[in-house]
Design a protein around this motif. Structure first.
Motif, PDB file in Angstrom:
ATOM      1  N   GLY A 130       0.873  -1.390  -0.002  1.00  0.00           N
ATOM      2  CA  GLY A 130       0.104  -0.051   0.013  1.00  0.00           C
ATOM      3  C   GLY A 130       0.836   1.129  -0.029  1.00  0.00           C
ATOM      4  N   ARG A 134       1.127   4.254  -3.079  1.00  0.00           N
ATOM      5  CA  ARG A 134       0.988   5.740  -2.661  1.00  0.00           C
ATOM      6  C   ARG A 134       2.195   6.215  -3.168  1.00  0.00           C
ATOM      7  NH1 ARG A 134      -1.807   3.448   1.914  1.00  0.00           N
ATOM      8  NH2 ARG A 134       0.017   3.385   3.162  1.00  0.00           N
ATOM      9  N   LYS A 152      -8.693  -2.713  -6.724  1.00  0.00           N
ATOM     10  CA  LYS A 152      -8.003  -2.545  -5.323  1.00  0.00           C
ATOM     11  C   LYS A 152      -8.505  -3.493  -4.435  1.00  0.00           C
ATOM     12  CE  LYS A 152      -7.954   0.892  -2.844  1.00  0.00           C
ATOM     13  NZ  LYS A 152      -7.519   2.208  -2.182  1.00  0.00           N
ATOM     14  N   GLU A 154      -8.283  -4.564  -0.609  1.00  0.00           N
ATOM     15  CA  GLU A 154      -7.524  -4.065   0.527  1.00  0.00           C
ATOM     16  C   GLU A 154      -7.522  -5.309   1.619  1.00  0.00           C
ATOM     17  OE1 GLU A 154      -9.701  -0.898   2.138  1.00  0.00           O
ATOM     18  OE2 GLU A 154      -8.862   0.475   0.670  1.00  0.00           O
ATOM     19  N   GLY A 159      -3.417  -2.585   4.520  1.00  0.00           N
ATOM     20  CA  GLY A 159      -2.525  -2.892   3.432  1.00  0.00           C
ATOM     21  C   GLY A 159      -3.403  -3.030   2.400  1.00  0.00           C
ATOM     22  N   ILE A 160      -2.982  -3.639   1.119  1.00  0.00           N
ATOM     23  CA  ILE A 160      -3.499  -4.132   0.162  1.00  0.00           C
ATOM     24  C   ILE A 160      -3.126  -5.395  -0.277  1.00  0.00           C
ATOM     25  CG2 ILE A 160      -4.007  -1.640  -0.931  1.00  0.00           C
ATOM     26  CD1 ILE A 160      -1.583  -2.392  -2.793  1.00  0.00           C
ATOM     27  N   ALA A 163      -3.733  -4.391  -6.189  1.00  0.00           N
ATOM     28  CA  ALA A 163      -3.985  -3.024  -6.861  1.00  0.00           C
ATOM     29  C   ALA A 163      -3.695  -3.359  -8.234  1.00  0.00           C
ATOM     30  CB  ALA A 163      -3.247  -1.868  -5.830  1.00  0.00           C
TER      31      ALA A 163
END
Length: 360
Positions: A130, A134, A152, A154, A159-160, A163
């Protein structure tokens, strides 16, 4: 000094620019988005070397005039300064032209599709995935490049799990392609009570966007499933079956998109990702068969290539493709805030150096 062959090449490119600019004004071209895109991409490729060649011609003329004035007693000192200034200017322009004329990756001017997934490291890996996403968003913002999230998923810890986003700007792939590979992070997780350093990894895949007309996917070769979008922990976040999963039957490639509320929009996005994945896989296969040096030296962008380590305790980022794997960058907080350009430029220079002697 530019060789006669390079001057001839640059003159031909200058003529090509004028021809393409005139062609863009033709009615049959103005009514064809595909032709406009193709011509515009080529113009974008040659614009900078043409501008540099124009600067070179101006400096060359100024140098010739200054040399003529060296015999004039009253103008001798001023002329000598002009000779020195223009000689240095020409050397700089010539160096830039040699780099600009190195054959480039034909995909560099395309838009890009970027996929990020956590690897080894559990939730810490998902958190860093994540943060890396960004960082890319902030870098794109600094560069004035628009980004669109395609999918995406999550994780429960913030967090992910995955994505996928598209970078909407010509030349985006050329900027982001060096990010493809495994990013390793070494740091003390916020949940670590003993202060131990953990190592985790994140996989990044960077694909050049491929238009529908360039790579056709037959309807008979895909299976489309629809379902309800889900959030962290699997809970449903939509009351309609808007999420789309497309399976490419011949290869088994699966793409899921659920970011849009519209099923049709999610299908269009999923097809775009699938098209780019399949095209990239075919390109990579051909490159390996041909023994492509760029692929071997810089890296294929495959998730199996460990490309970079982020060591937070030592405030150090090491890119393993630079200077024998020992090229370090400090200020991790700045890098994670989107200050990626120094790393990208260093990789571009490395790529140029690999091919300058062979191609020019």
């Amino acid at each position: 000094m530019l060789s006669d062959a390079l001057q001839k090449m640059l003159s031909e490119i200058s003529d090509e620019q004028k021809m393409l600019e005139n062609e863009l004004l033709l009615p049959e071209v103005m009514n064809s988005p595909a032709k406009i895109r193709s011509l515009s991409e080529r113009l974008s490729e040659i614009r900078e070397p043409v501008e540099k060649f124009q600067q070179w011609n101006i400096a060359q003329s100024a140098l010739a005039e200054a040399k003529l004035l060296l015999t004039d007693p009253e103008m001798k000192e001023l002329a000598r300064e002009e000779v020195d200034t223009n000689t240095i200017l020409l050397e700089g322009i010539e160096k830039e032209l040699h780099i600009l004329l190195i054959p480039r990756d034909p995909n560099d001017n395309r838009e890009a599709i970027i996929e990020i997934r956590p690897g080894a490291g559990g939730e810490e890996s998902a958190l860093f995935a994540g943060e890396l996403m960004r960082a890319y968003f902030r870098f794109a913002e600094k560069e004035g490049i628009p980004i669109e999230i395609m999918d995406k998923n999550e994780s429960e810890g913030g967090g992910i799990k995955e994505a996928i986003f598209e970078v909407h700007r010509s030349g985006a792939y050329g900027k982001f392609k060096f990010e493809g590979g495994v990013h390793r992070v070494q740091r003390i997780p916020a949940t670590e009570s003993q202060g131990r350093i953990h190592t985790s990894a994140v996989s990044v895949v960077v694909l050049p966007k491929v238009e529908e007309a360039e790579f056709v996917i037959e309807e008979k070769d895909i299976k489309v499933d629809v379902f309800r979008s889900s959030g962290p922990g699997g809970q449903s976040v939509n009351t309609t079956d808007s999420a789309v999963r497309i399976t490419h039957i011949p290869t088994g490639t699966v793409v899921t998109c659920q970011d849009e509320k519209s099923q049709l929009k999610n299908k269009v996005k999923a097809l775009s990702v699938l098209r780019s994945r399949l095209s990239a896989a075919e390109t990579e296969r051909k490159a390996k068969e041909a023994g492509e040096k760029r692929l071997a030296q810089i890296g294929s962008g495959d998730r199996s290539d460990k490309i970079r380590t982020y060591n937070f305790p030592q405030d150090r980022v090491t890119d393993h493709r630079l200077s024998g794997g020992q090229k370090n960058f400090s200020n991790i907080s700045g890098i994670m805030a989107g200050n990626l350009l120094p790393i990208i430029e260093a990789l571009r220079e490395e790529e140029s150096a690999l091919f300058s002697n062979e191609n020019l």
